[in-house]
Design a protein around this motif. Structure first.
Motif, PDB file in Angstrom:
ATOM      1  N   TYR A 132       0.820  -1.209   0.000  1.00  0.00           N
ATOM      2  CA  TYR A 132       0.000   0.000   0.000  1.00  0.00           C
ATOM      3  C   TYR A 132       0.853   1.258   0.000  1.00  0.00           C
ATOM      4  CZ  TYR A 132      -3.231  -3.647   1.362  1.00  0.00           C
ATOM      5  OH  TYR A 132      -3.958  -4.814   1.400  1.00  0.00           O
ATOM      6  N   LEU A 133       1.927   1.227   0.764  1.00  0.00           N
ATOM      7  CA  LEU A 133       2.800   2.398   0.827  1.00  0.00           C
ATOM      8  C   LEU A 133       3.436   2.696  -0.517  1.00  0.00           C
ATOM      9  CD1 LEU A 133       4.523   1.667   4.255  1.00  0.00           C
ATOM     10  CD2 LEU A 133       2.858   3.479   3.774  1.00  0.00           C
ATOM     11  N   LEU A 134       3.812   1.656  -1.238  1.00  0.00           N
ATOM     12  CA  LEU A 134       4.472   1.855  -2.527  1.00  0.00           C
ATOM     13  C   LEU A 134       3.534   2.453  -3.568  1.00  0.00           C
ATOM     14  CD1 LEU A 134       6.538  -1.459  -2.683  1.00  0.00           C
ATOM     15  CD2 LEU A 134       7.433   0.857  -2.330  1.00  0.00           C
ATOM     16  N   GLU A 135       2.234   2.309  -3.350  1.00  0.00           N
ATOM     17  CA  GLU A 135       1.257   2.864  -4.284  1.00  0.00           C
ATOM     18  C   GLU A 135       0.836   4.281  -3.925  1.00  0.00           C
ATOM     19  OE1 GLU A 135       0.195   1.444  -7.106  1.00  0.00           O
ATOM     20  OE2 GLU A 135       1.642  -0.151  -6.699  1.00  0.00           O
ATOM     21  N   ASN A 136       1.259   4.743  -2.761  1.00  0.00           N
ATOM     22  CA  ASN A 136       0.856   6.064  -2.276  1.00  0.00           C
ATOM     23  C   ASN A 136       1.847   7.112  -2.763  1.00  0.00           C
ATOM     24  OD1 ASN A 136       0.212   8.397  -0.737  1.00  0.00           O
ATOM     25  ND2 ASN A 136      -0.628   7.120   0.896  1.00  0.00           N
ATOM     26  N   GLU A 137       1.393   7.989  -3.630  1.00  0.00           N
ATOM     27  CA  GLU A 137       2.283   8.982  -4.225  1.00  0.00           C
ATOM     28  C   GLU A 137       2.708  10.067  -3.241  1.00  0.00           C
ATOM     29  OE1 GLU A 137      -1.293  11.750  -6.163  1.00  0.00           O
ATOM     30  OE2 GLU A 137      -0.020  10.522  -7.449  1.00  0.00           O
ATOM     31  N   ASN A 138       2.073  10.095  -2.078  1.00  0.00           N
ATOM     32  CA  ASN A 138       2.426  11.097  -1.068  1.00  0.00           C
ATOM     33  C   ASN A 138       3.447  10.587  -0.055  1.00  0.00           C
ATOM     34  OD1 ASN A 138       0.553  13.111  -2.004  1.00  0.00           O
ATOM     35  ND2 ASN A 138      -1.074  11.822  -1.161  1.00  0.00           N
ATOM     36  N   VAL A 139       3.894   9.354  -0.243  1.00  0.00           N
ATOM     37  CA  VAL A 139       4.819   8.726   0.700  1.00  0.00           C
ATOM     38  C   VAL A 139       6.113   8.348  -0.007  1.00  0.00           C
ATOM     39  CG1 VAL A 139       5.215   6.695   2.152  1.00  0.00           C
ATOM     40  CG2 VAL A 139       3.002   7.855   2.207  1.00  0.00           C
ATOM     41  N   GLU A 140       7.215   8.610   0.655  1.00  0.00           N
ATOM     42  CA  GLU A 140       8.519   8.157   0.175  1.00  0.00           C
ATOM     43  C   GLU A 140       9.144   7.265   1.239  1.00  0.00           C
ATOM     44  OE1 GLU A 140      13.066   9.831  -0.477  1.00  0.00           O
ATOM     45  OE2 GLU A 140      11.386  11.231  -0.631  1.00  0.00           O
ATOM     46  N   ILE A 141       9.335   5.995   0.908  1.00  0.00           N
ATOM     47  CA  ILE A 141      10.027   5.086   1.818  1.00  0.00           C
ATOM     48  C   ILE A 141      11.522   5.237   1.549  1.00  0.00           C
ATOM     49  CG2 ILE A 141      10.319   2.710   2.587  1.00  0.00           C
ATOM     50  CD1 ILE A 141       7.557   2.119   1.422  1.00  0.00           C
ATOM     51  N   LYS A 142      12.235   5.777   2.516  1.00  0.00           N
ATOM     52  CA  LYS A 142      13.663   6.017   2.335  1.00  0.00           C
ATOM     53  C   LYS A 142      14.505   4.838   2.794  1.00  0.00           C
ATOM     54  CE  LYS A 142      17.451   9.206   3.354  1.00  0.00           C
ATOM     55  NZ  LYS A 142      17.874  10.456   4.032  1.00  0.00           N
ATOM     56  N   THR A 143      14.170   4.275   3.959  1.00  0.00           N
ATOM     57  CA  THR A 143      15.033   3.271   4.571  1.00  0.00           C
ATOM     58  C   THR A 143      14.210   2.137   5.178  1.00  0.00           C
ATOM     59  OG1 THR A 143      16.599   5.028   5.146  1.00  0.00           O
ATOM     60  CG2 THR A 143      16.891   2.906   6.253  1.00  0.00           C
ATOM     61  N   ILE A 144      14.726   0.934   5.066  1.00  0.00           N
ATOM     62  CA  ILE A 144      14.165  -0.222   5.762  1.00  0.00           C
ATOM     63  C   ILE A 144      15.257  -0.833   6.626  1.00  0.00           C
ATOM     64  CG2 ILE A 144      13.186  -2.534   5.536  1.00  0.00           C
ATOM     65  CD1 ILE A 144      11.881  -1.628   2.941  1.00  0.00           C
ATOM     66  N   TYR A 145      14.972  -0.900   7.915  1.00  0.00           N
ATOM     67  CA  TYR A 145      15.912  -1.520   8.853  1.00  0.00           C
ATOM     68  C   TYR A 145      15.523  -2.971   9.083  1.00  0.00           C
ATOM     69  CZ  TYR A 145      17.590  -3.185  13.340  1.00  0.00           C
ATOM     70  OH  TYR A 145      18.118  -3.962  14.328  1.00  0.00           O
ATOM     71  N   THR A 146      16.486  -3.850   9.006  1.00  0.00           N
ATOM     72  CA  THR A 146      16.279  -5.244   9.356  1.00  0.00           C
ATOM     73  C   THR A 146      17.588  -5.805   9.889  1.00  0.00           C
ATOM     74  OG1 THR A 146      15.762  -7.479   8.553  1.00  0.00           O
ATOM     75  CG2 THR A 146      16.670  -5.918   6.936  1.00  0.00           C
ATOM     76  N   PRO A 147      17.539  -6.557  10.979  1.00  0.00           N
ATOM     77  CA  PRO A 147      18.777  -7.143  11.498  1.00  0.00           C
ATOM     78  C   PRO A 147      19.279  -8.296  10.643  1.00  0.00           C
ATOM     79  CG  PRO A 147      16.911  -7.863  12.801  1.00  0.00           C
ATOM     80  CD  PRO A 147      16.392  -6.830  11.852  1.00  0.00           C
ATOM     81  N   SER A 148      18.441  -8.739   9.693  1.00  0.00           N
ATOM     82  CA  SER A 148      18.804  -9.883   8.849  1.00  0.00           C
ATOM     83  C   SER A 148      18.772  -9.474   7.382  1.00  0.00           C
ATOM     84  CB  SER A 148      17.850 -11.053   9.090  1.00  0.00           C
ATOM     85  OG  SER A 148      17.797 -11.393  10.459  1.00  0.00           O
ATOM     86  N   LEU A 149      19.812  -8.775   6.945  1.00  0.00           N
ATOM     87  CA  LEU A 149      19.890  -8.368   5.552  1.00  0.00           C
ATOM     88  C   LEU A 149      19.966  -9.591   4.644  1.00  0.00           C
ATOM     89  CD1 LEU A 149      22.425  -5.391   5.798  1.00  0.00           C
ATOM     90  CD2 LEU A 149      19.958  -5.251   5.390  1.00  0.00           C
ATOM     91  N   ASN A 150      19.329  -9.473   3.476  1.00  0.00           N
ATOM     92  CA  ASN A 150      19.341 -10.528   2.461  1.00  0.00           C
ATOM     93  C   ASN A 150      18.627 -11.807   2.886  1.00  0.00           C
ATOM     94  OD1 ASN A 150      20.920  -9.022   0.521  1.00  0.00           O
ATOM     95  ND2 ASN A 150      22.653  -9.341   1.900  1.00  0.00           N
TER      96      ASN A 150
END
Length: 209
Positions: free
Chosen positions: A23-41
């Protein structure tokens, strides 16, 4: 500073990928800059697809906490971690949304609300279920007066399957039920009023996969 709401996700599990990002990716008013995860990849295909869209991944929470551009953070991690993560983000001046269950105690919830109020920030639980079909249908019914005043509301997802593995349970098609009991007064031709009770239920099939 972007004209959009710049946000980050803390967590990159099922909830992030099923109920937030689509849903966030479809919202033109939102920019997702960073995703934190302790388990990359851990989810390489999903991660690569998002990196290709300009979203950066990190296993260092400070990259989110100390980024002045990030205004809003969605915490999507196991419940026992919610309080400390939300508290740290609020203290850093971030508005925060926390996945359900919000926290593990009333005291923790009150502490976060008090901290947010002190700093003039937003703290809220994730409320995606308000936009499920049966909830929207019920809201329409209530708004248009098709039934009377609600006196009791029950909602549940029949997901518990004793003796079955978690992976097997996820493959089941399970019913989601919303039931509301209402009361209203109807004037009869004799002028006598009666209290009438009615139960309305709405069911939808939800594929767990």
């Amino acid at each position: 500073m972007s004209d959009k709401l710049v946000m980050a996700l803390v967590g990159f599990g099922n909830s992030a990928n099923r109920y937030n990002l689509p849903y966030l990716l479809e919202n033109e008013n939102v920019e997702i800059k960073t995703i934190y995860t302790p388990s990359l990849n851990k989810r390489p295909a999903d991660q690569d697809a998002l990196v290709a869209r300009g979203i950066q991944f990190t296993d260092d929470l400070d990259a989110v906490v100390n980024d002045p551009e990030i205004q809003f953070v969605s915490v999507i991690t196991p419940a026992p971690s919610h309080f400390e993560l939300a508290k740290r983000l609020l203290e850093a001046g971030k508005n925060v949304m926390v996945e359900k269950p919000f926290v593990t105690s009333v005291a923790e919830g009150k502490a976060l609300i008090e901290l947010a109020n002190e700093k003039g920030l937003l703290i809220t639980p994730f409320q995606n279920r308000r936009f499920d079909g049966e909830f929207m249908e019920l809201q329409y019914v209530l708004d248009h007066g098709f039934i009377g005043e609600p006196i009791e509301f029950e909602s549940h997802f029949d997901y518990f399957r004793p003796g079955q593995l978690q992976t097997q349970a996820r493959k089941l098609t399970v019913p989601s039920t919303v039931m509301v009991c209402t009361r209203w007064t109807k004037s009869l031709s004799s002028g006598v009023s009666q209290k009438l009770w009615r139960t309305t239920s709405s069911q939808s099939r939800i594929q767990k996969g």
